[in-house]
Design a protein around this motif. Structure first.
Motif, PDB file in Angstrom:
ATOM      1  N   ARG A  35       0.831  -1.206   0.000  1.00  0.00           N
ATOM      2  CA  ARG A  35       0.000   0.000   0.000  1.00  0.00           C
ATOM      3  C   ARG A  35       0.866   1.257   0.000  1.00  0.00           C
ATOM      4  O   ARG A  35       0.604   2.200  -0.748  1.00  0.00           O
ATOM      5  N   LEU A  36       1.904   1.292   0.812  1.00  0.00           N
ATOM      6  CA  LEU A  36       2.809   2.445   0.874  1.00  0.00           C
ATOM      7  C   LEU A  36       3.477   2.681  -0.480  1.00  0.00           C
ATOM      8  O   LEU A  36       3.568   3.818  -0.957  1.00  0.00           O
ATOM      9  N   ASP A  37       3.898   1.591  -1.120  1.00  0.00           N
ATOM     10  CA  ASP A  37       4.563   1.698  -2.419  1.00  0.00           C
ATOM     11  C   ASP A  37       3.633   2.290  -3.468  1.00  0.00           C
ATOM     12  O   ASP A  37       4.018   3.149  -4.265  1.00  0.00           O
ATOM     13  N   GLU A  38       2.368   1.851  -3.441  1.00  0.00           N
ATOM     14  CA  GLU A  38       1.397   2.352  -4.410  1.00  0.00           C
ATOM     15  C   GLU A  38       1.131   3.856  -4.212  1.00  0.00           C
ATOM     16  O   GLU A  38       1.029   4.621  -5.181  1.00  0.00           O
ATOM     17  N   LEU A  39       1.009   4.271  -2.947  1.00  0.00           N
ATOM     18  CA  LEU A  39       0.715   5.689  -2.663  1.00  0.00           C
ATOM     19  C   LEU A  39       1.881   6.596  -3.083  1.00  0.00           C
ATOM     20  O   LEU A  39       1.671   7.682  -3.642  1.00  0.00           O
ATOM     21  N   ILE A  40       3.097   6.145  -2.825  1.00  0.00           N
ATOM     22  CA  ILE A  40       4.267   6.951  -3.226  1.00  0.00           C
ATOM     23  C   ILE A  40       4.346   7.034  -4.735  1.00  0.00           C
ATOM     24  O   ILE A  40       4.588   8.112  -5.303  1.00  0.00           O
ATOM     25  N   ALA A  41       4.131   5.887  -5.385  1.00  0.00           N
ATOM     26  CA  ALA A  41       4.199   5.860  -6.846  1.00  0.00           C
ATOM     27  C   ALA A  41       3.132   6.754  -7.456  1.00  0.00           C
ATOM     28  O   ALA A  41       3.353   7.395  -8.493  1.00  0.00           O
ATOM     29  N   ALA A  42       1.951   6.822  -6.808  1.00  0.00           N
ATOM     30  CA  ALA A  42       0.863   7.652  -7.320  1.00  0.00           C
ATOM     31  C   ALA A  42       1.035   9.124  -6.960  1.00  0.00           C
ATOM     32  O   ALA A  42       0.288   9.973  -7.438  1.00  0.00           O
ATOM     33  N   GLY A  43       2.011   9.421  -6.115  1.00  0.00           N
ATOM     34  CA  GLY A  43       2.248  10.809  -5.716  1.00  0.00           C
ATOM     35  C   GLY A  43       1.327  11.286  -4.638  1.00  0.00           C
ATOM     36  O   GLY A  43       1.277  12.495  -4.335  1.00  0.00           O
TER      37      GLY A  43
END
Length: 616
Positions: A35-43
Motif C-alpha cells: 500500500r505504501l509503495d502504491e501511494l508513493i508511486a501515485a504521488g
C-alpha cells in the motif's frame, strides 16, 4: 566564514541518486509495504505519510523500514517539502539502527545518513543533521573514506550556517566534528572555522586567540592567514594582553604588508593621536610613503602619514603624501583638518609649506578644487595674505582661462588678499572679473567690487553701477543697506556732492540696528565732508558727536586728530592742543597718536615731542 567553505554538493547528489536507485530495486515486504509503495508511486504523499507513520508504530523487530522511509523522504524532497523530507529521512536513519536492518550494507546505511543530513540541513534542523553525521565521522568502520569526507564537508557547511545565524554552539560542534576527520584540503577550513566561532562569540577571547594563532602557525601561506592574525590581535586585546596584541600586529605588517588586513589595521589608527600609534604601524606607513606606494591610502591614512612624517622629519615621505592628499581630497575636508592639526601642533612652517603647494600649484601638480579652496581658506583665516597675494600675481596672467581648480572661492580670496594689503588697484581686476565673467551675485562680492571701484576706478559711472548692483543684493538687511549707503556716500564725496553724501551718512547714523563702529565711521565721514568744504566749525561739531556713538572705537581717535586740525584752521591752537593731548593720552598706541605728536610739536616749537601738562 564565507560561502567558499560550503561543501561541494556532488556527494549529496551521489548519495541521494544511489539511494534512489537502491530504493527502486528494494523488494518491499508483501502486504505491509504494498500500500505504501502504491501511494508513493501515485504521488499521494499525504496518505503515504499516514501509512508510513502507522507502519513505523507497529513495526516489529523483523521488519526493516529503512528504505521505505527513505523513499518517502526522497519523494518529499523532490517536491521541496523539506520539513516532511527531514522527518521521514530521520525515521529512515532510526530504522537503519535497528536489528532488522543488520543485513543492509555499510555503504547503503552511509548513503541514507548523508541524504538525511542534507535534508535536515536544508530544513534548518542543524542539530539533528550533526547528530546524524556524528556516527559516520566518529566511528572508523561506519563509512568509507569518500562518505566520511562528504560528511566532513557537510559539517563545514553547517558550521558556516551556524556562524552566519549566530548559532555558535551548533557551529562549534560542527567544526569540531569536521576537524576530527578532515583531509588536508578540509583541515585549514575546519581549524579556522572553529577558531572563528570562538572569536565571534566573544566569550573566551584568549581561547580564540590561541586557536587563531595555531591556524596561522600551521598554514602561514593560507589566503586567510593575515586576516586570522589580525583577528588574533583583537582577541588578545579583548583578553587584556596589549603587548601580545601589538606583537601580533607587528607580525602581520611584517609578513603580509600588502594584505587588505594590514591596510585595515593601519586605517584603524587613523583617528588616534600619533603617540597612540604603535611603532610597527608608523614604520609601515613611512615605508609605503617613501616608496610612493600610496594607491590604497584613503584620506585619513594619508593625513595620519603626513603627521607622522612631520614628526620624524622625513621630507621624501612627506612630499609623496602631500601630493597624494592634494590630488585625492575632492571635498577639501581632509586638507583643512591637516592644516588645522599642523597649526595646533606648532608645525606652522609645514602647514604653510603644504598650503603654498596647493594655493600656487605648478602646471604638473594635481590639486583638487576642494583641496585648493581649503588651503586658500586656511590662509585667509590665519591672515596669510601675502601667500594669497603672491598666488594671485601668477594667476592674473591667466585671468580669462582659469584651470579647473581655480574656483570662484579661490578667486575671491585672491582679491581679498590684495584688498587687505592695500593693493586695491590689483584687487579691482579680480572683483570685476568675478562680477562680469564669473557672474557672481552674492552680496559680499558685489560690495567688495563696488568698494574697489569707488576707491580707485577712473570711471565714476561704473562705480555707481557697481553700487547699484550691491544695493539690489542687500536683501533689505539694515546692515547691508548701511554698507552700501556708506559706499554711495564716499562716491558722492569723490564727485564733490557733499550734501548728497551727508544725507546718506546721516541715514546710517540714525540706523540703531547696526554696529556702533559703522555708525561712528559714518559720523566721522560727515565731519570730513564739512572739512573738505572748509566748514571747520561744522566739522568740529560733527567730529565731537563720534564719541557719543562709539566711545572707545577707532573713529574717536580719528575724529580727535581731525578736530585738532579744524581748530588749527580756525587759529584756535589751544583747543587744537587739547584735542591732540586727549588723543595721545587715551589712544597712545594708535596710528593717529603719532600724527597728534607731530601737530603738537608744530604748535609749540619749544617742545619737539609733546606737552606733558596737556597730556595729563
Amino acid at each position: 566564514m564565507n560561502s567558499k567553505y560550503q561543501t561541494p554538493k556532488i556527494w549529496i547528489r551521489l548519495a541521494t541518486c544511489t539511494l534512489y536507485l537502491f530504493i527502486c530495486t528494494h523488494a518491499l515486504h508483501a502486504g505491509e509495504f504494498a500500500r505504501l509503495d502504491e501511494l508513493i508511486a501515485a504521488g499521494d504523499l499525504n496518505k503515504a505519510a499516514n501509512e508510513a507513520r502507522s507502519l513505523d508504530a507497529k513495526a516489529g523487530p523483523t521488519i526493516d523500514l529503512t528504505m521505505p522511509m527513505a523513499r518517502l523522504g526522497r519523494a518529499y524532497e523532490k517536491q521541496n517539502d523539506l520539513p516532511q523530507a527531514a522527518e521521514f529521512y530521520s525515521r529512515a536513519v532510526i530504522a537503519s539502527e535497528q536489528p532488522a536492518a543488520s543485513s543492509l550494507s555499510r555503504d547503503k546505511v552511509s548513503l541514507v545518513r548523508l541524504a538525511a543530513a542534507g535534508a535536515m540541513t536544508a530544513a534548518g534542523k542543524l542539530t539533528e543533521a550533526i547528530n546524524t553525521l556524528r556516527g559516520l565521522i566518529e566511528s572508523p568502520s561506519a563509512a568509507g573514506d569518500a562518505q566520511v569526507q562528504a560528511a566532513v564537508g557537510m559539517c563545514l557547511n553547517i558550521g558556516s550556517t551556524g556562524l552566519a545565524t549566530g548559532d555558535f554552539a551548533t557551529a562549534a560542534e560542527a567544526y569540531r566534528l569536521a576537524e576530527f576527520a578532515a583531509d588536508e584540503r578540509q583541515r585549514p577550513i575546519a581549524m579556522l572555522g572553529s577558531a572563528w566561532t570562538v572569536a565571534v562569540s566573544q566569550v573566551r577571547p584568549l581561547e580564540a586567540a590561541q586557536k587563531l594563532a595555531a591556524f596561522v602557525q600551521a598554514y602561514p601561506g593560507h589566503a586567510d592567514a593575515a586576516r586570522a592574525t589580525r583577528a588574533c590581535a583583537e582577541c588578545l586585546r579583548q583578553a587584556d594582553r596589549p603587548a601580545d596584541a601589538n606583537a601580533m600586529l607587528a607580525d602581520l605588517l611584517d609578513r603580509w604588508p600588502e594584505s587588505d588586513s594590514a591596510l585595515e589595521v593601519v586605517r584603524g589608527y587613523s583617528d588616534l593621536a600619533s603617540d597612540l600609534i604603535p611603532p610597527s604601524v608608523r614604520s609601515w606607513v613611512m615605508a609605503k610613503a617613501k616608496s610612493n606606494d600610496l594607491r590604497s591610502f584613503d584620506a585619513k591614512a594619508t593625513t595620519m602619514g603626513l603627521l607622522i612624517a612631520t614628526e620624524v622629519g622625513d621630507q621624501e615621505a612627506w612630499a609623496n603624501l602631500a601630493r597624494h592628499l592634494a590630488a585625492m581630497d575632492q571635498s577639501g575636508n581632509s586638507v583643512a583638518d591637516l592644516l588645522n592639526s599642523l597649526t595646533e601642533k606648532n608645525h606652522s612652517d609645514q602647514a604653510e609649506r603644504f598650503a603654498a603647494s596647493l594655493i600656487s600649484p605648478s602646471d604638473v601638480d594635481k590639486v583638487s578644487p576642494g583641496g585648493r579652496e581649503a588651503a586658500c581658506r586656511w590662509a585667509g583665516r590665519n591672515q596669510r595674505w601675502s601667500m594669497l597675494a603672491l598666488a594671485s600675481e601668477s594667476a592674473i596672467a591667466k585671468l580669462d582661462s582659469p584651470p579647473p581648480n581655480r574656483t570662484d572661492v579661490v578667486e575671491r580670496l585672491f582679491a581679498e588678499s590684495l584688498m587687505q594689503l592695500g593693493r586695491v588697484n590689483e584687487a579691482s581686476r579680480w572683483w570685476n572679473y568675478l562680477v562680469d565673467v564669473r557672474q557672481s551675485t552674492d552680496f559680499a562680492t558685489l560690495l567688495r567690487c563696488a568698494e574697489a571701484e569707488t576707491s580707485v576706478g577712473d570711471d565714476v559711472s561704473l562705480a555707481g553701477q557697481r553700487i547699484s548692483l550691491a544695493r539690489a543684493a542687500t536683501g533689505d538687511e539694515p546692515f547691508n543697506t548701511a554698507l552700501v549707503d556708506m559706499l554711495a556716500a564716499e562716491l558722492a564725496i569723490r564727485k564733490t556732492r557733499f550734501e548728497e553724501a551727508r544725507s546718506l551718512l546721516e541715514s546710517v547714523v540714525r540706523t540703531g540696528e547696526i554696529d556702533a563702529t559703522l555708525r561712528g565711521r559714518a559720523q566721522w565721514l560727515i565731519g570730513e565732508t564739512h572739512y573738505l568744504q572748509a566748514q571747520f566749525g561744522e566739522a568740529i561739531e560733527a567730529y565731537r558727536r563720534v564719541e557719543g556713538i562709539d566711545g572707545g572705537g577707532v573713529w574717536v581717535s580719528a575724529s580727535l586728530v581731525q578736530a585738532g586740525k579744524s581748530f588749527e584752521q580756525l587759529g584756535r591752537t589751544r583747543e587744537a592742543a587739547v584735542c591732540y593731548g586727549t588723543l595721545i593720552g587715551r589712544f597712545a598706541d594708535s596710528s593717529h597718536a603719532e600724527i597728534a605728536r607731530k601737530r603738537m610739536a608744530a604748535i609749540d616749537p619749544s617742545n619737539p615731542t609733546s606737552n606733558s601738562s596737556i597730556r595729563r
